[in-house]
Motif scaffolding. Structure first.
Motif, PDB file in Angstrom:
ATOM      1  N   THR A   1      66.412 -58.483  16.791  1.00 43.48           N
ATOM      2  CA  THR A   1      66.235 -59.868  16.844  1.00 43.48           C
ATOM      3  C   THR A   1      67.375 -60.653  16.488  1.00 43.48           C
ATOM      4  O   THR A   1      68.031 -61.699  17.077  1.00 43.48           O
ATOM      5  N   GLY A   2      68.109 -60.420  15.240  1.00 44.38           N
ATOM      6  CA  GLY A   2      69.099 -61.012  14.907  1.00 44.38           C
ATOM      7  C   GLY A   2      70.655 -60.883  15.872  1.00 44.38           C
ATOM      8  O   GLY A   2      71.220 -61.862  16.128  1.00 44.38           O
ATOM      9  N   GLU A   3      70.704 -59.657  16.565  1.00 47.65           N
ATOM     10  CA  GLU A   3      71.972 -59.433  17.519  1.00 47.65           C
ATOM     11  C   GLU A   3      71.345 -60.172  18.694  1.00 47.65           C
ATOM     12  O   GLU A   3      72.333 -60.791  19.416  1.00 47.65           O
ATOM     13  N   ARG A   4      70.192 -60.292  19.148  1.00 47.39           N
ATOM     14  CA  ARG A   4      69.674 -60.822  20.112  1.00 47.39           C
ATOM     15  C   ARG A   4      70.423 -62.601  20.161  1.00 47.39           C
ATOM     16  O   ARG A   4      70.734 -62.893  21.027  1.00 47.39           O
ATOM     17  N   LYS A   5      69.763 -63.001  19.013  1.00 45.53           N
ATOM     18  CA  LYS A   5      70.096 -64.472  18.803  1.00 45.53           C
ATOM     19  C   LYS A   5      71.741 -64.598  19.014  1.00 45.53           C
ATOM     20  O   LYS A   5      72.296 -65.707  19.419  1.00 45.53           O
ATOM     21  N   ARG A   6      72.386 -63.890  18.338  1.00 45.20           N
ATOM     22  CA  ARG A   6      73.818 -63.718  18.036  1.00 45.20           C
ATOM     23  C   ARG A   6      74.410 -63.808  19.511  1.00 45.20           C
ATOM     24  O   ARG A   6      75.416 -64.704  19.778  1.00 45.20           O
ATOM     25  N   HIS A   7      73.928 -62.767  20.344  1.00 44.26           N
ATOM     26  CA  HIS A   7      74.463 -63.065  21.468  1.00 44.26           C
ATOM     27  C   HIS A   7      74.168 -63.976  22.691  1.00 44.26           C
ATOM     28  O   HIS A   7      75.093 -64.423  23.511  1.00 44.26           O
ATOM     29  N   GLU A   8      72.926 -64.330  22.395  1.00 41.22           N
ATOM     30  CA  GLU A   8      72.528 -65.478  23.200  1.00 41.22           C
ATOM     31  C   GLU A   8      73.319 -66.750  22.780  1.00 41.22           C
ATOM     32  O   GLU A   8      73.562 -67.816  23.902  1.00 41.22           O
ATOM     33  N   ARG A   9      73.783 -67.179  22.057  1.00 39.13           N
ATOM     34  CA  ARG A   9      74.572 -68.148  21.570  1.00 39.13           C
ATOM     35  C   ARG A   9      75.801 -68.252  22.097  1.00 39.13           C
ATOM     36  O   ARG A   9      76.446 -69.293  22.377  1.00 39.13           O
ATOM     37  N   VAL A  10      76.495 -67.094  22.268  1.00 39.37           N
ATOM     38  CA  VAL A  10      77.847 -66.734  22.900  1.00 39.37           C
ATOM     39  C   VAL A  10      77.622 -66.832  24.352  1.00 39.37           C
ATOM     40  O   VAL A  10      78.341 -67.262  24.917  1.00 39.37           O
ATOM     41  N   ALA A  11      76.769 -66.032  24.558  1.00 45.15           N
ATOM     42  CA  ALA A  11      76.885 -65.629  26.288  1.00 45.15           C
ATOM     43  C   ALA A  11      75.343 -66.326  26.861  1.00 45.15           C
ATOM     44  O   ALA A  11      74.388 -65.654  27.056  1.00 45.15           O
ATOM     45  N   VAL A  12      75.509 -67.693  26.854  1.00 43.24           N
ATOM     46  CA  VAL A  12      74.467 -68.395  27.102  1.00 43.24           C
ATOM     47  C   VAL A  12      73.575 -68.169  28.172  1.00 43.24           C
ATOM     48  O   VAL A  12      72.304 -67.989  28.186  1.00 43.24           O
ATOM     49  N   ASP A  13      74.019 -67.856  29.401  1.00 42.62           N
ATOM     50  CA  ASP A  13      73.709 -67.806  30.649  1.00 42.62           C
ATOM     51  C   ASP A  13      73.438 -66.295  30.928  1.00 42.62           C
ATOM     52  O   ASP A  13      72.834 -65.889  32.068  1.00 42.62           O
ATOM     53  N   ALA A  14      73.662 -65.358  29.830  1.00 40.68           N
ATOM     54  CA  ALA A  14      73.423 -63.976  30.430  1.00 40.68           C
ATOM     55  C   ALA A  14      72.035 -63.390  30.060  1.00 40.68           C
ATOM     56  O   ALA A  14      71.648 -63.857  28.798  1.00 40.68           O
ATOM     57  N   PRO A  15      71.493 -62.648  30.630  1.00 43.99           N
ATOM     58  CA  PRO A  15      70.239 -62.237  30.226  1.00 43.99           C
ATOM     59  C   PRO A  15      70.549 -60.963  29.334  1.00 43.99           C
ATOM     60  O   PRO A  15      71.393 -60.087  29.389  1.00 43.99           O
ATOM     61  N   VAL A  16      69.627 -61.064  28.143  1.00 39.63           N
ATOM     62  CA  VAL A  16      69.520 -60.015  27.060  1.00 39.63           C
ATOM     63  C   VAL A  16      68.288 -59.300  26.925  1.00 39.63           C
ATOM     64  O   VAL A  16      67.208 -59.930  26.917  1.00 39.63           O
ATOM     65  N   HIS A  17      68.582 -57.969  27.045  1.00 37.38           N
ATOM     66  CA  HIS A  17      67.327 -56.884  27.184  1.00 37.38           C
ATOM     67  C   HIS A  17      67.578 -56.262  25.884  1.00 37.38           C
ATOM     68  O   HIS A  17      68.531 -55.626  25.399  1.00 37.38           O
ATOM     69  N   GLU A  18      66.111 -55.916  25.286  1.00 48.16           N
ATOM     70  CA  GLU A  18      66.164 -54.853  24.187  1.00 48.16           C
ATOM     71  C   GLU A  18      65.491 -53.566  24.593  1.00 48.16           C
ATOM     72  O   GLU A  18      64.457 -53.738  25.303  1.00 48.16           O
ATOM     73  N   ILE A  19      66.058 -52.278  24.200  1.00 49.08           N
ATOM     74  CA  ILE A  19      65.351 -51.193  24.546  1.00 49.08           C
ATOM     75  C   ILE A  19      65.667 -50.331  23.337  1.00 49.08           C
ATOM     76  O   ILE A  19      66.448 -50.338  22.420  1.00 49.08           O
ATOM     77  N   LEU A  20      64.058 -49.885  22.870  1.00 48.35           N
ATOM     78  CA  LEU A  20      64.176 -48.828  21.857  1.00 48.35           C
ATOM     79  C   LEU A  20      64.041 -47.444  22.460  1.00 48.35           C
ATOM     80  O   LEU A  20      63.291 -47.228  23.237  1.00 48.35           O
ATOM     81  N   VAL A  21      65.012 -46.635  21.697  1.00 46.86           N
ATOM     82  CA  VAL A  21      64.877 -45.224  22.200  1.00 46.86           C
ATOM     83  C   VAL A  21      63.938 -44.569  21.369  1.00 46.86           C
ATOM     84  O   VAL A  21      63.806 -44.701  20.134  1.00 46.86           O
ATOM     85  N   GLY A  22      63.033 -43.706  21.895  1.00 49.70           N
ATOM     86  CA  GLY A  22      61.908 -42.854  21.094  1.00 49.70           C
ATOM     87  C   GLY A  22      60.827 -42.351  22.199  1.00 49.70           C
ATOM     88  O   GLY A  22      60.960 -42.409  23.426  1.00 49.70           O
ATOM     89  N   ASN A  23      60.108 -41.715  21.653  1.00 49.04           N
ATOM     90  CA  ASN A  23      58.928 -41.327  22.464  1.00 49.04           C
ATOM     91  C   ASN A  23      57.375 -41.640  22.334  1.00 49.04           C
ATOM     92  O   ASN A  23      56.600 -41.297  22.680  1.00 49.04           O
ATOM     93  N   ASP A  24      57.463 -43.055  21.612  1.00 49.15           N
ATOM     94  CA  ASP A  24      56.271 -43.539  21.462  1.00 49.15           C
ATOM     95  C   ASP A  24      56.096 -44.640  22.491  1.00 49.15           C
ATOM     96  O   ASP A  24      56.770 -44.791  23.445  1.00 49.15           O
ATOM     97  N   GLU A  25      54.904 -45.321  22.601  1.00 48.24           N
ATOM     98  CA  GLU A  25      54.692 -46.370  23.583  1.00 48.24           C
ATOM     99  C   GLU A  25      55.664 -47.446  23.667  1.00 48.24           C
ATOM    100  O   GLU A  25      55.851 -48.030  22.535  1.00 48.24           O
TER     101      GLU A  25
END
Length: 241
Positions: A155-179
């Motif tokens: 969440t912290g990294e997402r906010k940091r990236h959205e402040r700099v690259a305003v128009d760029a879509p930011v996606h989060e991916i979690l690696v693992g075997n759970d749902e």
């Protein structure tokens, strides 16, 4: 008298294609002892089938047809063996990487040109790691570790990236075997199949903007534990041929 600067260690020599193949085979066979038998068996079957097909089409009429049948059979056999080798080696190597710190970095190293990967841009003391990928879908934050600890970190990294690259879509991916998570073995393919939302010229602009984030980060060491890099020199084998 000034001391001469300490020479930098030489980079390790690049492996040839044959050496990469041998290294991949040795590593994969540790967890898949039957790999050699499968490759040989399927390759032999492909040779027989390929020879039979060419023989029925062109081989019965002349000596040249017989030669073409032999060559065609060899091509079918080698191709069949390589396909089986690629699939089983990929499964074996991913199995060995599972659970290692930085395993996602090895999987992301399989991405083709046009993708920009920065490993371990953020991590916790418990060795939860966030990697960053910039490509056609935009900015991808790839986290591996405990979902609970990663939630705040990402969440912290997402906010940091959205402040700099305003128009760029930011996606989060979690690696693992759970749902809701992406298995390690499917990570690179999942990333490449994501919807294209950014043009090449925009990627260049995003990378330039992200330099501001990276410049403000403190210089910290990577978390303890091996980051798998052996897959970087094996992209041909791991993607299949």
């Amino acid at each position: 008298m000034a001391k001469s600067p300490t020479p930098k260690p030489a980079d390790p020599p690049a492996l040839s294609r044959r050496q990469q193949f041998a290294q991949t085979y040795q590593m994969a066979r540790k967890s898949d002892p039957a790999l050699g038998r499968w490759v040989f068996g399927v390759g032999l079957l492909g040779l027989v089938v390929g020879f039979g097909v060419f023989w029925l089409v062109v081989g019965r009429s002349s000596t040249l047809g017989l030669i073409l049948s032999v060559v065609g059979g060899l091509m079918f056999g080698v191709l069949s063996g390589l396909i089986v080798f690629s699939r089983r080696a990929q499964k074996a190597v991913y199995g060995q990487m599972e659970g290692q710190v930085g395993a996602a970095a090895g999987a992301l190293g399989l991405l083709k040109r046009g993708w920009h990967v920065d490993n371990a841009i953020a991590f916790t003391k418990q060795q939860d790691v966030v990697h960053r990928v910039v490509g056609p879908p935009g900015i991808l934050l790839v986290g591996e570790g405990s979902p609970g600890r990663l939630r705040a970190l990402m969440t912290g990294e997402r906010k940091r990236h959205e402040r700099v690259a305003v128009d760029a879509p930011v996606h989060e991916i979690l690696v693992g075997n759970d749902e809701g998570q992406i298995p390690l073995a499917k990570l690179s393919r999942h990333v490449q199949k994501m919807k294209r939302q950014v043009q090449p010229a925009e990627i260049t602009d995003i990378l330039a903007r992200l330099k501001a984030i990276d410049a403000s980060r403190p210089v910290v060491p990577m978390p303890k534990g091996p980051v798998p890099t052996s897959m970087k020199g094996m992209r041909g084998q791991m993607r299949g041929r």
